[in-house]
Scaffold this motif. Structure first.
Motif, mmCIF file in Angstrom:
data_model
loop_
_atom_site.group_PDB
_atom_site.id
_atom_site.type_symbol
_atom_site.label_atom_id
_atom_site.label_comp_id
_atom_site.label_asym_id
_atom_site.label_seq_id
_atom_site.Cartn_x
_atom_site.Cartn_y
_atom_site.Cartn_z
ATOM 1 N N GLU A 74 -4.325 3.753 13.797
ATOM 2 C CA GLU A 74 -5.433 3.026 13.781
ATOM 3 C C GLU A 74 -5.455 2.246 12.374
ATOM 4 O OE1 GLU A 74 -6.014 5.655 17.045
ATOM 5 O OE2 GLU A 74 -5.826 6.015 14.786
ATOM 6 N N ARG A 75 -5.497 3.199 11.219
ATOM 7 C CA ARG A 75 -5.656 2.884 9.894
ATOM 8 C C ARG A 75 -4.536 2.013 9.544
ATOM 9 N NH1 ARG A 75 -5.979 6.786 4.677
ATOM 10 N NH2 ARG A 75 -6.005 5.442 2.925
ATOM 11 N N PHE A 76 -3.298 1.770 9.793
ATOM 12 C CA PHE A 76 -2.368 1.061 9.429
ATOM 13 C C PHE A 76 -2.047 0.033 10.731
ATOM 14 C CE2 PHE A 76 -1.820 4.881 7.284
ATOM 15 C CZ PHE A 76 -1.928 4.535 5.615
ATOM 16 N N ASP A 107 -5.171 12.181 11.439
ATOM 17 C CA ASP A 107 -5.685 11.600 10.196
ATOM 18 C C ASP A 107 -6.004 9.986 10.195
ATOM 19 O OD1 ASP A 107 -6.437 13.804 8.947
ATOM 20 O OD2 ASP A 107 -4.861 13.974 7.618
ATOM 21 N N GLY A 108 -5.680 9.407 11.504
ATOM 22 C CA GLY A 108 -5.858 8.033 11.734
ATOM 23 C C GLY A 108 -4.711 7.465 11.315
ATOM 24 N N VAL A 134 0.198 5.358 0.556
ATOM 25 C CA VAL A 134 -0.904 6.185 0.624
ATOM 26 C C VAL A 134 -0.387 7.723 0.783
ATOM 27 C CG1 VAL A 134 -2.709 7.205 2.197
ATOM 28 C CG2 VAL A 134 -2.486 4.522 1.905
ATOM 29 N N LEU A 159 -1.915 12.119 4.189
ATOM 30 C CA LEU A 159 -1.924 11.682 5.324
ATOM 31 C C LEU A 159 -1.518 12.963 6.247
ATOM 32 C CD1 LEU A 159 -3.833 9.431 6.716
ATOM 33 C CD2 LEU A 159 -1.648 8.758 7.583
ATOM 34 N N GLU A 201 0.842 -1.199 -0.003
ATOM 35 C CA GLU A 201 0.018 -0.150 -0.038
ATOM 36 C C GLU A 201 0.913 1.227 0.015
ATOM 37 O OE1 GLU A 201 -3.320 0.363 3.017
ATOM 38 O OE2 GLU A 201 -2.840 -1.851 3.494
#
Length: 389
Positions: free
Chosen positions: A155-157, A151-152, A51, A54, A49
């Motif tokens: 948690e997101r990763f 922006d997370g 991204v 962020l 991934e």
């Protein structure tokens, strides 16, 4: 070690990337070119991934190991990308091409080392779980770490632990330094405005002298650390700017003081802020002025977690050899927004030697490309040992 040998093979590419970044510095969150440079390479490496955006211009790459996570799902490795508003004086062939902007803190090197680790880890994947490479904007005063967390990021990763690294001039090349607990100070900005009553310099009794009040306030503020704080605690109150008046025969109506507050303990930090306000109120009453003390809260104390510091220390010893690793380095009063990440997740921050170079934020500073070998190898082994397959 095979890792070091492979990183040595990558060294020319990593140094070239570093010098390209050095020649094209960008500030704070305005990192369009830098972020694109990083994202393009992460995709080319085959990260699972990539991204972007962020924390506005941060970039995150995810590399999955050969096996699913055992105990830890994944660890985050962070590099900062932004430069400084400094006019470069190195004269190097790859010096900054942008007037007034310079990589004077080595973030170009930090970015290149983490890119090198990402390239190696994507090739080998000799670990279980996920390695999350974090390229952060706005470390230099913009709290980019906090923006990415908001922006997370964690948690997101699925980040369970997080690690950071910074080069240090004067620390020998190939060396590392770390300590558990408080390693870098908090940083708060102080702005004090003093309102008096202007008057002719020959008739001071008809005015209220803001400059005189400011002079007393500077002296009183400098006594906070020496007379309020435990002598065994570290703290700094520095007044760095004093503006009042414009000519020789006018008592100024207003004055302004600017400064900084630093501490290695949250309680000490709070006490200093309380005492600044109390001292300002006392001087105002004494001098008949109106004083407002505005304290803008900045980065928190950077606190390394014990278990993760031990983990980082083991890896540093493996890469550098024990004699080149300082296990209980002296804390420094500089601030670092990686502190926010260490508040969000357990982890550790480590220094890597830049050798005999100009100091950080100096216009003659340059990141030592030879440090790439050690920093990149550290990142790789940290992933492979922490997420052992």
């Amino acid at each position: 070690m095979p890792i070091v040998n492979r990183v040595a093979e990558l060294q020319p590419d990593l140094a070239a990337w570093r010098r390209d970044l050095h020649a094209h510095p960008e500030l704070m969150y305005d990192l369009d070119r830098t972020s694109a440079f990083v994202a393009e390479r992460l995709r080319a490496f085959g990260c699972d991934e990539v991204v972007t955006g962020l924390g506005r211009t941060g970039v995150v790459g995810v590399i999955r190991g050969r096996r699913p996570a055992a105990t830890l799902r994944g660890i985050g490795l962070r590099a900062d990308m932004d430069a400084l508003p400094v006019e470069e004086l190195t004269g190097l062939p790859y010096r900054s091409t942008t007037p007034g902007k310079m990589h004077a803190c080595g973030h170009d090197g930090h970015t290149s080392m983490l890119l090198g680790a990402a390239r190696y880890l994507a090739e080998t994947r000799n670990f279980a779980g996920e390695a999350v490479v974090i390229f952060q904007p706005a470390e230099e005063g913009g709290a980019g770490a906090a923006a990415m967390i908001k922006d997370g990021l964690m948690e997101r990763f699925a980040i369970d632990q997080v690690y950071g690294m910074h080069n240090i001039p004067g620390l020998a090349l190939g060396s590392f330094a770390i300590r558990p607990g408080a390693m870098m100070a908090s940083m708060d900005e102080l702005r004090i405005t003093i309102e008096g009553k202007g008057a002719h310099a020959a008739m001071p009794h008809k005015g209220v002298d803001s400059l005189h009040a400011g002079a007393q306030l500077v002296t009183a503020l400098q006594s906070i650390v020496s007379r309020t704080i435990d002598p065994l605690k570290s703290a700094v109150v520095s007044i760095c700017s004093f503006h009042a008046g414009h000519t020789t025969n006018v008592i100024p109506q207003t004055a302004e003081l600017l400064g900084t507050i630093r501490a290695l303990d949250g309680g000490v930090r709070d006490l200093i802020k309380q005492r600044v306000r109390e001292v300002a109120a006392g001087v105002a009453q004494l001098t008949g002025t109106r004083i407002e003390a505005d304290i803008a809260e900045g980065y928190p104390v950077l606190v390394n977690h014990d278990a993760e510091t031990d983990n980082a220390l083991r890896v540093a010893n493996e890469i550098a050899g024990g004699t080149q690793v300082v296990a209980d380095t002296t804390p420094i009063m500089g601030a670092e927004d990686f502190a926010y990440m260490l508040q969000a997740r357990p982890g550790a921050f480590i220094f890597v030697g830049n050798g005999d170079s100009a100091g950080l934020h100096h216009p003659a500073y340059d990141f030592n490309d030879e440090a790439i070998l050690y920093g990149t190898s550290y990142w790789i082994r940290l992933v492979e040992t922490t997420l052992a397959a």
